[in-house]
Structures are given as structure tokens and as C-alpha cells.
Design a protein around this motif. Structure first.
Motif, mmCIF file in Angstrom:
data_model
loop_
_atom_site.group_PDB
_atom_site.id
_atom_site.type_symbol
_atom_site.label_atom_id
_atom_site.label_comp_id
_atom_site.label_asym_id
_atom_site.label_seq_id
_atom_site.Cartn_x
_atom_site.Cartn_y
_atom_site.Cartn_z
ATOM 1 N N ARG A 391 25.632 40.952 43.068
ATOM 2 C CA ARG A 391 26.794 41.832 42.910
ATOM 3 C C ARG A 391 27.584 41.386 41.684
ATOM 4 N NH1 ARG A 391 27.179 40.713 48.621
ATOM 5 N NH2 ARG A 391 26.368 42.473 49.854
ATOM 6 N N TYR A 393 31.180 41.627 39.624
ATOM 7 C CA TYR A 393 32.612 41.882 39.799
ATOM 8 C C TYR A 393 33.331 41.705 38.458
ATOM 9 C CZ TYR A 393 31.623 41.222 44.792
ATOM 10 O OH TYR A 393 31.114 41.321 46.059
ATOM 11 N N SER A 396 37.751 40.639 40.100
ATOM 12 C CA SER A 396 37.646 40.700 41.566
ATOM 13 C C SER A 396 37.292 42.062 42.117
ATOM 14 C CB SER A 396 38.943 40.202 42.231
ATOM 15 O OG SER A 396 39.209 38.854 41.872
ATOM 16 N N SER A 397 37.073 43.029 41.268
ATOM 17 C CA SER A 397 36.681 44.358 41.732
ATOM 18 C C SER A 397 35.164 44.531 41.534
ATOM 19 C CB SER A 397 37.437 45.452 40.959
ATOM 20 O OG SER A 397 38.829 45.345 41.198
ATOM 21 N N TRP A 398 34.520 45.063 42.562
ATOM 22 C CA TRP A 398 33.070 45.245 42.515
ATOM 23 C C TRP A 398 32.700 46.338 41.524
ATOM 24 C CZ3 TRP A 398 30.193 49.438 44.980
ATOM 25 C CH2 TRP A 398 28.803 49.281 44.864
ATOM 26 N N TRP A 436 30.838 32.730 44.146
ATOM 27 C CA TRP A 436 30.847 33.430 42.858
ATOM 28 C C TRP A 436 30.721 32.424 41.706
ATOM 29 C CZ3 TRP A 436 35.239 37.686 42.927
ATOM 30 C CH2 TRP A 436 34.958 38.582 43.965
#
Length: 504
Positions: A391, A393, A396-398, A436
Motif C-alpha cells: 500500500r 500512502y 498518511s492518506s492511502w 511503514w
């Protein structure tokens, strides 16, 4: 070999005279002297060729019979007077015995006898005379004493005793001892040895017997014991009392039992190793599946399963051939081993390795471009194992998912000139998510370009002066790009540096 009638008669006369002299000695002494131990003879003293053997029983109940047998067959090793003797002979010698003894004296127990050998398992147990399983008498004719053998023994029982040196009345008693053999598949031979002596002065021959209790608690007086202090050894039939070997001794003539010993020769079929074992490897998130295969033709009564040498499962249900282990550790490879067992043995371990599927590792390196392009930012990262996807980001937003079969990169085209973005990559699978790994990146702006139009000119000087004079409030990005000497503040030095760039 034959002997004439005169020879036999002479032997009988000799036996009668010996008996008479012994009686005279008894009446002169009027007491029973202590008895010393007399070794028993060899069971196979006449055997030279062991290829073809016969087991016989000689019931030599009186001195005349004993003298005949001992004189004609001296190699039988008949050392202890009238008694029952078991002897192993060569089969071709049997006819010699049949020429002298009737069927009530000579019994053929096994015409195809085989000596126990090292291929058989062997178990022995000895019980002292004073430790019987049970006793019986109607006359109180049992005493826990070693009497005439007390110089050599100290844990005895005396059967059929009375207080005087001689009593014409019989006081019968018997005792029996219990022996529980190990598990067996086949019995080859059972030997019972009774060590003891008859401590009564009369009669001159034995009236003490040994036999085996059956399931009905009945025993027959099969074996007459010697009056001497000796080992009476018999090769007995496989007679059990509800699974227990129970030799019984009975007497009315003060027979003292020193000990009873059982020698048990048997076969026990070992189980076979399991055919295979497999354990799942990185298939399940919280458990390991183990399965095995056993030989259906082997004599097997159960299985045991071990994890890292610790027992975790045991079953006698042979139809169960799998087990799921939930008590496992992450990031650890366990060793599983299976053993089969039966009443005789347990097999060698058959082993295999297994592990759970773990959460993937954190991506080791993430690289976000710094100003290489004015209209996009490229993000790259290193791969990890055991991963279903990555994933992406930004701040902090996907943003997106990238799968392992794709190129491990992401191009962010939705950016603002001069903005600094924090890009993070999260590896994941169905067992969970890794931590992360992040890196900052920005587009193709450069120091002094306050409006991110791709050039440095007088407009940028005006903007910087307005920021210094607090006419306008700079954004965080403008604070970074207009700080020409990167000293953390906007001042006249930054104006000079921009003007120099424009003039040059």
C-alpha cells in the motif's frame, strides 16, 4: 543300552538297604539336622547334538527308581534323590528310556523341543518364600521360618509343619506366588524354579509338590520336589490364572520354600516406523497442519506426536492421521516428529519441519524523488518476501496498491509545485500488515522560486521582501524555498542571494 534283571534287582536292593540305614540313623538321632545347599544338575547334560531334541519328565518317586535311573543314565545329572526331573535329551536317545521306564514314570513333554536362543526376549522374576500371594491350610500348618535351611536362607515359609520331630498325622498346607509377565505375542518357554528343602525326617521320599493354578484356581500335583535343599527347575506348560502365572507348592512334611523364580522366554513383535510425516510451511497464519501415514499391516496400537521434542498429541485411534497445532510461534520453524507404538516397543521418530505464515517484513528502503520533475514525483522501494501487496500512502492518506508481480514504483502526478510530501509504503498479506517505511519527496521547484513558476525573477524578489516586512504571510513551502541560505529564517541575506541569481 539294556541291563539285565539281576542288575536292576541289585540296584533295588541297594536302595532298600540305604533307606533302612537312613531310618535307623533317624531313630538314633531323633532330630532333623540342618541341610546345606545341593546344586541342581544340568537339564541338558546328555545333549551333544542340539539339532533334534526331546523334553522328558521322569517321576522318580522313590529311591529304587532313582537308583535305577541314576545308574543307567549317569549323564542325566540326577543329583538330588527321588523327585520329578525335567531333562532335555537327543531325540534318538528316547528309545533307551522307553526300554526301562513305563509311561507313568517317563513322560514325553515335547518331542520336537527347541532350546531358547538369543533371538527371544527374556524376563525373570524371583519372589521370596515368605511373600506368597496366598496360602491355605485347615490345620494351621504354616509357619514363616527357614527351619533346616536357616544357615543359608532367611525369608522362607514352611508348609505342613508340626512341632515334634515326627508325627504320623498329615498337616497339609499350600502356598502360591503371583507373577505378571510382560506383554508378549508368543511364548517360547516358561521355567519355574522352586528352591527349598523338606525339613521333616520322615518319610524318606518327598511328599511335597509344585503345580500351576489355572483359571478355576485348581492346581495339579504335577511335580514332586526333592527332599534336599536344592533348585527344582521345571519347564512348565503355559497355564495362567486370569493372566497371572501362579506356581503353587503344597506339602504335609515341613517343606520350606526359600524362593520361587520364573524365567519367561517370549517374542514380542516390534511396531514399524511411520511411513511419512508432513507439516505445513507458511500456509496458515496461526496454526500448522501435520499429517502422517502409517503401515496398516504393522502391529501398531497408537501414535505419539512431538513438537521440538515435546509430546503434544497421543492417540490409539489409528484412523486419525492429522493434527492441527495452534500453540506455535511466529517467525520460528518447528520440528514435528511422529512415533508409532505397540505393547512391545515404540518406533524411530519420523520428522518434518513446519512454520506459520508470518506478517511480511517492513520494506527496507523507500526513495521518493526530490525535484527531478516539475509535474510528478516517482516513489520506488525494495521488495520483501511473503507479501500479498504494497500500500502506498502520501501524508498518511492511502493512494494505491501495488502487487508483487508489478513494477515496485508509484508515480504521483497530483502534486503542488514546491510542496514537500511524505510517502510511505506498507507491505501486507492475509496475516497482517508490516510497519511503514517512509521518505519525503517534492517536485521540480528550486530555491528562490516563491511562486513555483519555474523561474526566478523580480516577482520572487517582491514576494520575499513582502514576507520579510510581514506584508504577506509565507506558507510552509514558501518558507523552505525562499530561505536561500537555509538558515531557518527569511532576511536581507536571502534577498541579496536572489538578486545575484537574477543578475547572473
Amino acid at each position: 543300552m539294556f541291563v539285565n534283571t539281576l542288575t536292576i534287582d541289585m540296584i533295588k536292593i541297594k536302595g532298600i538297604l540305604s533307606s533302612f540305614l537312613f531310618i535307623c540313623l533317624i531313630f538314633s538321632n531323633q532330630e532333623v539336622l540342618p541341610k546345606s545347599f545341593s546344586p541342581a544338575g544340568k537339564l541338558d547334560g546328555m545333549v551333544l547334538d542340539k539339532s533334534n531334541l526331546t523334553l522328558i519328565q521322569l517321576n522318580l518317586k522313590n529311591d529304587s527308581l532313582y537308583q535305577i535311573a541314576n545308574s543307567i543314565f549317569p549323564d542325566l545329572d540326577l543329583l538330588n534323590g527321588p523327585a520329578t526331573y525335567h531333562r532335555i535329551i537327543e531325540s534318538n536317545q528316547l528309545i533307551d528310556f522307553e526300554n526301562y521306564f513305563s509311561n507313568d514314570i517317563l513322560l514325553v513333554l515335547n518331542q520336537d523341543y527347541t532350546l531358547p536362543d538369543s533371538s527371544r526376549l527374556y524376563w525373570t522374576e524371583t519372589k521370596q518364600g515368605n511373600n506368597p500371594y496366598g496360602t491355605w491350610t485347615e490345620d494351621g500348618a504354616i509357619e514363616y521360618t527357614c527351619a533346616c535351611i536357616e544357615n543359608d536362607a532367611n525369608e522362607c515359609i514352611k508348609l505342613g509343619y508340626d512341632e515334634s520331630w515326627y508325627n504320623p498325622f498329615d498337616y497339609w498346607a499350600d502356598a502360591w506366588w503371583d507373577f505378571t509377565p510382560p506383554y508378549y505375542d508368543y511364548i517360547q518357554e516358561i521355567r519355574v524354579t522352586v528352591r527349598g528343602a523338606q525339613c521333616d525326617a520322615l518319610p524318606l521320599w518327598s511328599e511335597s509338590y509344585m503345580g500351576l493354578k489355572d483359571d478355576n484356581n485348581v492346581w495339579s500335583y504335577d511335580y514332586e520336589l526333592s527332599v534336599n535343599y536344592t533348585d527344582n527347575t521345571f519347564i512348565v506348560p503355559f497355564t495362567f490364572n486370569n493372566g497371572i502365572l501362579m506356581p503353587t507348592v503344597g506339602s504335609d512334611d515341613n517343606y520350606v520354600v526359600d524362593f520361587v523364580r520364573y524365567d519367561f522366554f517370549y517374542s514380542c513383535i516390534n511396531t514399524e516406523n511411520a511411513l511419512s510425516l508432513t507439516a505445513s510451511d507458511s500456509e496458515n497464519c496461526s496454526s500448522i497442519d501435520i499429517s502422517w501415514e502409517i503401515d496398516q499391516n504393522a502391529i501398531t496400537t497408537g501414535v505419539r506426536l512431538y513438537r521440538d521434542s515435546n509430546l503434544i498429541y497421543e492417540s490409539s485411534d489409528l484412523s486419525e492421521t492429522s493434527f492441527t497445532d495452534f500453540s506455535v510461534n511466529d517467525n520460528f520453524q518447528h520440528e514435528y516428529c511422529i512415533e508409532t507404538l505397540n505393547n512391545c516397543s515404540s518406533s524411530d521418530w519420523i520428522c518434518g519441519l513446519g512454520s506459520v505464515k508470518n506478517v511480511p517484513e517492513t520494506v527496507p528502503i523507500v526513495t521518493a524523488q526530490d525535484g527531478l520533475s516539475s509535474n510528478h514525483i516517482e516513489i520506488l522501494w525494495e521488495p520483501v518476501d511473503n507479501v500479498d501487496g504494497y500500500r502506498v500512502y502520501r501524508d498518511s492518506s492511502w493512494l494505491s496498491i501495488v502487487y508483487p508481480h508489478q513494477s515496485l514504483q508509484y508515480i504521483d502526478e497530483f502534486i503542488e509545485g514546491g510542496e514537500i510530501y511524505n510517502y510511505c509504503i506498507e507491505s501486507f498479506n492475509d496475516c497482517g500488515n508490516a510497519s511503514w517505511q517512509c521518505d519525503e519527496g517534492f517536485s521540480g521547484s528550486y530555491l528562490g522560486d516563491s511562486n513555483s513558476d519555474g523561474s526566478i525573477d523580480v516577482l520572487d524578489v517582491v514576494s520575499l521582501v513582502n514576507f520579510i516586512l510581514s506584508i504577506n504571510e509565507p506558507s510552509e513551502s514558501q518558507l523552505f524555498w525562499m530561505d536561500m541560505n537555509q538558515d531557518g529564517s527569511l532576511n536581507v541575506q536571502d534577498v541579496v542571494l536572489i538578486v545575484n541569481i537574477i543578475l547572473n
